[in-house]
Design an enzyme around this catalytic site. Structure first.
Site, short mmCIF file in Angstrom:
data_model
loop_
_atom_site.label_atom_id
_atom_site.label_comp_id
_atom_site.label_asym_id
_atom_site.label_seq_id
_atom_site.Cartn_x
_atom_site.Cartn_y
_atom_site.Cartn_z
N SER A 95 -24.63 -21.58 31.58
CA SER A 95 -26.07 -21.81 31.58
C SER A 95 -26.40 -23.29 31.73
O SER A 95 -25.78 -24.15 31.11
CB SER A 95 -26.69 -21.29 30.28
OG SER A 95 -28.05 -21.66 30.19
N ASP B 117 -17.46 -14.58 23.36
CA ASP B 117 -17.93 -13.24 22.99
C ASP B 117 -18.02 -12.31 24.18
O ASP B 117 -18.39 -11.15 24.03
CB ASP B 117 -19.29 -13.33 22.29
CG ASP B 117 -20.40 -13.78 23.22
OD1 ASP B 117 -20.12 -14.55 24.18
OD2 ASP B 117 -21.56 -13.37 23.01
N ARG C 153 -26.03 -17.00 36.49
CA ARG C 153 -27.16 -16.11 36.74
C ARG C 153 -26.97 -15.29 38.01
O ARG C 153 -27.20 -14.07 38.03
CB ARG C 153 -28.46 -16.91 36.85
CG ARG C 153 -29.01 -17.35 35.50
CD ARG C 153 -30.36 -18.03 35.66
NE ARG C 153 -30.27 -19.23 36.45
CZ ARG C 153 -30.88 -19.44 37.61
NH1 ARG C 153 -31.63 -18.49 38.14
NH2 ARG C 153 -30.76 -20.59 38.24
N ASP D 55 -17.71 -21.20 23.77
CA ASP D 55 -18.83 -20.74 24.59
C ASP D 55 -20.10 -20.98 23.77
O ASP D 55 -20.06 -21.12 22.55
CB ASP D 55 -18.65 -19.25 24.90
CG ASP D 55 -19.81 -18.68 25.68
OD1 ASP D 55 -20.19 -19.28 26.70
OD2 ASP D 55 -20.35 -17.64 25.25
N GLY E 231 -21.66 -14.36 29.96
CA GLY E 231 -20.59 -15.26 30.34
C GLY E 231 -20.57 -15.65 31.80
O GLY E 231 -19.83 -16.55 32.20
N ASP F 165 -23.79 -19.34 24.29
CA ASP F 165 -24.66 -18.21 23.98
C ASP F 165 -23.91 -17.12 23.23
O ASP F 165 -22.92 -16.58 23.72
CB ASP F 165 -25.25 -17.64 25.27
CG ASP F 165 -26.11 -18.64 26.01
OD1 ASP F 165 -26.98 -19.27 25.37
OD2 ASP F 165 -25.91 -18.82 27.23
#
Length: 258
Positions: A147, A205, A81, A28, A78, A30
């Site tokens: 994203s 995360d 938006r 992942d 995760g 971010d």
């Protein structure tokens, strides 16, 4: 004659034992590769708090500002938006229209873009160390993110060239891939790497991300809890992580996991 039975070291010895049989790793972006999670969280807080001031929940117990750690990890991290905006508002007892969800998400997007271009982001040194060790060991690597900014983030952090594949939110939208906790984003990444999920690892995360790794049948799901919060680590383990580390440098030789 004495036979020297010591094994000749290989590039796989740069990795912690838990990774030595893995055929590929999907990261992942971010909060795992870059510290952009803090920028996302700050932008979400500004957007949600503005909305809640104008549209407070009917239930007084559900009022109050967006918690930049707990609410972010539970409802937003995760996810796409739109899914993140809808999930958080639902947690406050609000059932907004798709138009309202999009308005909040668009507000967050503008805030995030402004902060990103003003301050930039960095890659975590431990992650860079692990990715370079994987590259030296010949293990294919992918970056995956809900994203649309993932490519820009990785390029600004100077690590885009460390990954063989990038599947971002733009690609997910083009291919019609559902968001996490569905595993489709990660499965598309390993498909492009040419390695089955059953031989690959996912590093995440977010709760939604570790759930996606487990649902996708990945051989190893690694959770990242940078603040070493017991409740966060336990939540990641409960939702699908096999192990949880504070820093990905722990997965290099000499680290803790085995």
């Amino acid at each position: 004659m004495t036979v020297d039975r010591r094994r000749t070291p290989t590039s796989r010895d740069l990795l912690a034992p838990v990774l030595r049989d893995v055929g590929a790793v999907v990261f992942d972006t971010d909060g795992v590769i870059t510290d952009s999670a803090r920028v996302h969280a700050a932008a979400w807080k500004t957007a949600f708090d503005a909305f809640l001031r104008e549209h407070p929940p009917e239930d007084p117990s559900l009022r109050g500002p967006f918690d930049i750690r707990d609410d972010y990890l539970r409802h937003v991290d995760g996810r796409s938006r739109l899914d993140g905006a809808a999930a958080f508002l639902a947690s406050r007892g609000i059932e907004p229209s798709p138009r309202t969800v999009r308005a909040v998400a668009d507000d967050k997007e503008q805030l995030f873009t402004e902060r990103l271009r003003r301050h930039g982001v960095d890659a975590y040194p431990g992650t860079v160390r692990l990715v370079r060790a994987l590259r030296r060991a010949g293990v294919p690597r992918a970056a995956a993110s809900a994203s649309r900014h993932a490519g820009e983030l990785l390029a600004r952090a100077g690590v885009l060239d460390l990954f063989d594949v990038l599947v971002d939110g733009g690609e997910a939208a083009r291919l019609g891939l559902p968001g996490k906790p569905r595993p489709d984003l990660f499965l598309e990444a390993v498909r492009r790497l040419g390695v089955p999920a059953g031989r690959a690892a996912v590093v995440e995360d977010a709760v939604a991300g570790v759930e996606a790794g487990r649902l996708g049948g990945f051989a190893l799901v690694v959770g990242v809890d940078r603040e070493a919060q017991r409740d966060t680590s336990e939540r990641l383990l409960r939702h699908g992580a096999d192990i949880v580390v504070r820093d990905l440098g722990e997965l290099c030789a000499g680290g803790t996991p085995n």
